[in-house]
Design a protein around this motif. Sequence first.
Motif, mmCIF file in Angstrom:
data_model
loop_
_atom_site.group_PDB
_atom_site.id
_atom_site.type_symbol
_atom_site.label_atom_id
_atom_site.label_comp_id
_atom_site.label_asym_id
_atom_site.label_seq_id
_atom_site.Cartn_x
_atom_site.Cartn_y
_atom_site.Cartn_z
ATOM 1 N N LEU A 6 0.845 -1.185 0.000
ATOM 2 C CA LEU A 6 0.000 0.000 0.000
ATOM 3 C C LEU A 6 0.881 1.236 0.000
ATOM 4 C CD1 LEU A 6 -2.713 -1.016 2.597
ATOM 5 C CD2 LEU A 6 -2.881 -1.066 0.119
ATOM 6 N N GLY A 7 0.488 2.191 -0.782
ATOM 7 C CA GLY A 7 1.216 3.442 -0.839
ATOM 8 C C GLY A 7 0.768 4.393 0.255
ATOM 9 N N PHE A 8 1.366 5.562 0.246
ATOM 10 C CA PHE A 8 1.073 6.574 1.257
ATOM 11 C C PHE A 8 -0.393 6.985 1.234
ATOM 12 C CE2 PHE A 8 0.568 11.117 2.169
ATOM 13 C CZ PHE A 8 0.910 11.115 3.514
ATOM 14 N N TRP A 9 -0.932 7.236 0.042
ATOM 15 C CA TRP A 9 -2.305 7.742 -0.045
ATOM 16 C C TRP A 9 -3.326 6.699 0.378
ATOM 17 C CZ3 TRP A 9 -2.675 12.607 0.142
ATOM 18 C CH2 TRP A 9 -1.696 13.418 -0.422
ATOM 19 N N GLU A 10 -3.090 5.437 0.046
ATOM 20 C CA GLU A 10 -4.003 4.380 0.474
ATOM 21 C C GLU A 10 -4.024 4.253 1.992
ATOM 22 O OE1 GLU A 10 -1.734 3.923 -1.932
ATOM 23 O OE2 GLU A 10 -2.924 3.478 -3.725
ATOM 24 N N LEU B 247 -3.191 6.621 4.154
ATOM 25 C CA LEU B 247 -3.775 7.834 4.711
ATOM 26 C C LEU B 247 -5.300 7.797 4.637
ATOM 27 C CD1 LEU B 247 -3.289 10.675 5.898
ATOM 28 C CD2 LEU B 247 -3.365 11.533 3.547
ATOM 29 N N ILE B 248 -5.843 7.442 3.489
ATOM 30 C CA ILE B 248 -7.297 7.387 3.337
ATOM 31 C C ILE B 248 -7.888 6.293 4.219
ATOM 32 C CG2 ILE B 248 -9.146 6.854 1.691
ATOM 33 C CD1 ILE B 248 -7.425 8.303 -0.428
ATOM 34 N N GLY B 249 -7.231 5.144 4.283
ATOM 35 C CA GLY B 249 -7.702 4.064 5.157
ATOM 36 C C GLY B 249 -7.691 4.462 6.621
ATOM 37 N N SER B 250 -6.673 5.178 7.031
ATOM 38 C CA SER B 250 -6.592 5.637 8.422
ATOM 39 C C SER B 250 -7.674 6.664 8.734
ATOM 40 C CB SER B 250 -5.219 6.255 8.693
ATOM 41 O OG SER B 250 -4.211 5.311 8.508
ATOM 42 N N ILE B 251 -7.927 7.564 7.805
ATOM 43 C CA ILE B 251 -8.973 8.572 8.014
ATOM 44 C C ILE B 251 -10.341 7.915 8.103
ATOM 45 C CG2 ILE B 251 -10.169 10.519 6.924
ATOM 46 C CD1 ILE B 251 -7.403 11.423 5.880
ATOM 47 N N VAL B 252 -10.626 6.974 7.221
ATOM 48 C CA VAL B 252 -11.918 6.280 7.239
ATOM 49 C C VAL B 252 -12.081 5.488 8.529
ATOM 50 C CG1 VAL B 252 -13.248 4.444 6.120
ATOM 51 C CG2 VAL B 252 -12.167 6.212 4.738
ATOM 52 N N THR B 253 -11.023 4.811 8.963
ATOM 53 C CA THR B 253 -11.086 4.039 10.206
ATOM 54 C C THR B 253 -11.311 4.945 11.410
ATOM 55 O OG1 THR B 253 -9.649 2.348 9.264
ATOM 56 C CG2 THR B 253 -9.857 2.393 11.663
#
Length: 80
Positions: free
Chosen positions: A8-12, A14-20
Amino acid sequence: MTETVIHLGFWELLIGSIVTMYMLIAGGWVLAKAGRSPLWILLLLFPYINVLAVWAFAFMRWPFVDRAPNSTEPGPADRN
């Protein structure tokens, strides 16, 4: 033998962490409004346990729903 590794890259991440985090905060708020401890939301982070936790939450007693109505407030029939 081939191994499957998910990179997983940085953006994936980051978005996964924000959603969680949003799921945990919003779920904790819902649990607090229902009269339960917001820490119940941490059970959603564990596979299989999350299904049991949602099922248990759905069928347990809800303190704000099951409490006796306040006798000082007029009911719908008393307002006429």
